[in-house]
Design an enzyme around this catalytic site. Structure first.
Site, PDB file in Angstrom:
ATOM      1  N   THR A 294       0.802  -1.229   0.000  1.00  0.00           N
ATOM      2  CA  THR A 294       0.000   0.000   0.000  1.00  0.00           C
ATOM      3  C   THR A 294       0.832   1.274   0.000  1.00  0.00           C
ATOM      4  O   THR A 294       0.292   2.359  -0.222  1.00  0.00           O
ATOM      5  CB  THR A 294      -0.949   0.027   1.217  1.00  0.00           C
ATOM      6  OG1 THR A 294      -0.166  -0.067   2.422  1.00  0.00           O
ATOM      7  CG2 THR A 294      -1.944  -1.122   1.150  1.00  0.00           C
TER       8      THR A 294
ATOM      9  N   ARG B 184      21.768  -4.568   2.552  1.00  0.00           N
ATOM     10  CA  ARG B 184      22.369  -4.354   1.229  1.00  0.00           C
ATOM     11  C   ARG B 184      23.875  -4.613   1.235  1.00  0.00           C
ATOM     12  O   ARG B 184      24.430  -5.106   0.256  1.00  0.00           O
ATOM     13  CB  ARG B 184      22.104  -2.925   0.745  1.00  0.00           C
ATOM     14  CG  ARG B 184      20.703  -2.685   0.220  1.00  0.00           C
ATOM     15  CD  ARG B 184      20.532  -1.250  -0.195  1.00  0.00           C
ATOM     16  NE  ARG B 184      19.170  -0.954  -0.646  1.00  0.00           N
ATOM     17  CZ  ARG B 184      18.641   0.247  -0.661  1.00  0.00           C
ATOM     18  NH1 ARG B 184      19.347   1.294  -0.238  1.00  0.00           N
ATOM     19  NH2 ARG B 184      17.400   0.434  -1.082  1.00  0.00           N
TER      20      ARG B 184
ATOM     21  N   CYS C 232      18.142   4.498  -4.545  1.00  0.00           N
ATOM     22  CA  CYS C 232      17.727   5.203  -5.764  1.00  0.00           C
ATOM     23  C   CYS C 232      18.799   6.164  -6.274  1.00  0.00           C
ATOM     24  O   CYS C 232      18.957   6.332  -7.488  1.00  0.00           O
ATOM     25  CB  CYS C 232      16.421   5.944  -5.521  1.00  0.00           C
ATOM     26  SG  CYS C 232      16.386   6.974  -4.045  1.00  0.00           S
TER      27      CYS C 232
ATOM     28  N   SER D  58       9.711  12.659  -3.910  1.00  0.00           N
ATOM     29  CA  SER D  58       9.096  11.336  -3.831  1.00  0.00           C
ATOM     30  C   SER D  58      10.033  10.307  -3.216  1.00  0.00           C
ATOM     31  O   SER D  58       9.577   9.284  -2.700  1.00  0.00           O
ATOM     32  CB  SER D  58       8.645  10.864  -5.217  1.00  0.00           C
ATOM     33  OG  SER D  58       9.737  10.789  -6.109  1.00  0.00           O
ATOM     34  N   GLY D  59      11.327  10.572  -3.246  1.00  0.00           N
ATOM     35  CA  GLY D  59      12.282   9.669  -2.627  1.00  0.00           C
ATOM     36  C   GLY D  59      12.127   9.583  -1.124  1.00  0.00           C
ATOM     37  O   GLY D  59      12.609   8.634  -0.490  1.00  0.00           O
TER      38      GLY D  59
ATOM     39  N   GLU E 270      21.814   8.874   3.267  1.00  0.00           N
ATOM     40  CA  GLU E 270      21.901   8.740   1.811  1.00  0.00           C
ATOM     41  C   GLU E 270      23.341   8.743   1.317  1.00  0.00           C
ATOM     42  O   GLU E 270      23.716   7.983   0.416  1.00  0.00           O
ATOM     43  CB  GLU E 270      21.113   9.868   1.153  1.00  0.00           C
ATOM     44  CG  GLU E 270      20.720   9.611  -0.279  1.00  0.00           C
ATOM     45  CD  GLU E 270      19.440   8.809  -0.407  1.00  0.00           C
ATOM     46  OE1 GLU E 270      19.014   8.577  -1.547  1.00  0.00           O
ATOM     47  OE2 GLU E 270      18.883   8.406   0.630  1.00  0.00           O
TER      48      GLU E 270
ATOM     49  N   LYS F 157      25.142   5.458   1.872  1.00  0.00           N
ATOM     50  CA  LYS F 157      24.675   4.424   0.948  1.00  0.00           C
ATOM     51  C   LYS F 157      25.366   4.556  -0.403  1.00  0.00           C
ATOM     52  O   LYS F 157      25.826   3.560  -0.979  1.00  0.00           O
ATOM     53  CB  LYS F 157      23.160   4.520   0.778  1.00  0.00           C
ATOM     54  CG  LYS F 157      22.365   4.141   2.008  1.00  0.00           C
ATOM     55  CD  LYS F 157      20.880   4.412   1.806  1.00  0.00           C
ATOM     56  CE  LYS F 157      20.088   4.194   3.077  1.00  0.00           C
ATOM     57  NZ  LYS F 157      18.656   4.544   2.917  1.00  0.00           N
TER      58      LYS F 157
ATOM     59  N   HIS G  35      15.892  11.874  -9.915  1.00  0.00           N
ATOM     60  CA  HIS G  35      17.098  12.323  -9.220  1.00  0.00           C
ATOM     61  C   HIS G  35      18.138  12.762 -10.258  1.00  0.00           C
ATOM     62  O   HIS G  35      18.529  11.974 -11.130  1.00  0.00           O
ATOM     63  CB  HIS G  35      17.685  11.205  -8.369  1.00  0.00           C
ATOM     64  CG  HIS G  35      16.881  10.866  -7.147  1.00  0.00           C
ATOM     65  ND1 HIS G  35      15.799  11.604  -6.738  1.00  0.00           N
ATOM     66  CD2 HIS G  35      17.034   9.866  -6.235  1.00  0.00           C
ATOM     67  CE1 HIS G  35      15.311  11.072  -5.622  1.00  0.00           C
ATOM     68  NE2 HIS G  35      16.040  10.019  -5.297  1.00  0.00           N
TER      69      HIS G  35
END
Length: 344
Positions: A11, A111, A150, A179-180, A202, A205, A242
């Site tokens: 959802t 990850r 992303c 939106s990220g 971020e 990563k 991005h």
């Protein structure tokens, strides 16, 4: 026969992208959607605040949402896509793996785990063989595969194309869409008429995932790529896409023309969701732009432009759609690779 799949966390924003991308997919048939306990038992139409720019597929709208638990998944589901928040995924995903499910996950947990493939099919498909190491180490019959962040997935294909020249260091500054952060991640009062020069977690990563993706798998482990990576990550008021400013130093001298050719010629893969050309290179210095170019290749293509030689090496811009190529589409493509390689 189609491969029956489920979505964990269906959802949310990325879960909705999964549903959009799975509609009329040539390989996958959606058979289960899960969400939190408060949504379980509702139809998907009632449980999800739909925010994607296409209607909910009719067959999905009427599906009943189930709890995110292995006992709730139909026995004939072969592959699960995970779009759970990383904290939830760290607790929940192992139960599905112990139950024997193959999970292609967009969640950030694990990850960088030594035995978990972090995969972009066009870049390092051979890293899937880490699944055997993972199964031996963890004693489960399932398999966990991750796609990168992303912002990482926007840059790494261009770096893979340049690696033939001997990548030594990379500096990147990102301009990342709201939106990220998810629908409720950044308020309008924070981002309108503004830019936020920090996105928690971020930068780390990008700096670590890039080296794993371009690392060498020796059959037992992945040796990280030796390049140095430094990232500065910024949030700007674009909806999707991005845009990143990259500065790359290589051992061999490389002209902008050579770099552009290497990017254009970098091979793709023959999978349903992969674009025909992985990287599109613009000659015009004013491109790529998020609003104009994020939808290229149905949102799965990487765009690059502005290639210039400097005293410190090569500089250029790159762009990708962060919730398609950078999230749901990346997991979907990994799922297609898992099927192609016989892991599903």
């Amino acid at each position: 026969m189609p491969v029956r799949v489920g979505i964990l966390g269906a959802t949310g924003a990325v879960g909705q992208r999964f549903i959009q991308l799975l509609d009329d997919h040539p390989t996958f048939e959606l058979a289960a959607v899960t969400a939190s306990e408060s949504s379980a038992g509702k139809t998907y139409r009632d449980a999800a605040k739909w925010r994607v720019n296409t209607p909910i597929p009719d067959d999905v709208a009427s599906m009943t949402v189930v709890e995110t638990d292995p006992s709730s998944i139909p026995d004939d589901v072969d592959l699960l896509f995970s779009s759970l928040p990383s904290g939830v995924a760290a607790e929940v995903e192992p139960a599905f793996l112990e139950a024997g499910y193959v999970v292609s996950s967009n969640s950030s947990n694990d990850r960088m785990a030594d035995d978990v493939p972090l995969t972009i099919p066009e870049i390092n498909p051979g890293h899937l063989d880490l699944i055997e190491v993972q199964r031996d180490a963890r004693g489960w019959d399932g398999a966990l595969v991750k796609n990168p962040n992303c912002s990482t997935i926007t840059m790494v294909p261009t770096l893979a194309a340049l690696d033939q020249f001997g990548l030594e260091s990379v500096r990147v500054s990102t301009l990342q869409a709201v939106s990220g952060a998810g629908y409720s991640g950044v308020t309008s009062m924070e981002i309108i008429d503004n830019a936020i020069p920090h996105i928690g977690g971020e930068e780390a990563k990008m700096e670590t995932e890039s080296r794993k993706l371009l690392g060498t798998f020796d059959g037992t482990e992945v040796d990280l790529h030796g390049m140095e990576v430094a990232a500065s990550c910024n949030r700007i008021p674009t909806l999707d896409g991005h845009l990143e400013n990259v500065f790359a130093e290589t051992a061999a001298d490389v002209s902008p023309e050579e770099a552009a050719a290497a990017m254009r010629e970098y091979p793709g893969v023959d999978l349903p969701s992969s674009p025909d050309q992985l990287i599109h290179v613009f000659e015009a210095f004013g491109r790529p732009q998020p609003r104009m170019d994020r939808g290229r290749g149905d949102g799965m293509q990487i765009s690059a432009g502005g290639l210039q030689a400097t005293d410190a090496g090569l500089k250029y811009n790159c762009l990708a759609h962060n919730t398609i190529r950078g999230a749901a589409g990346a997991s979907l493509l990994n799922g297609e690779l898992l099927v192609e390689e016989g892991w599903v």
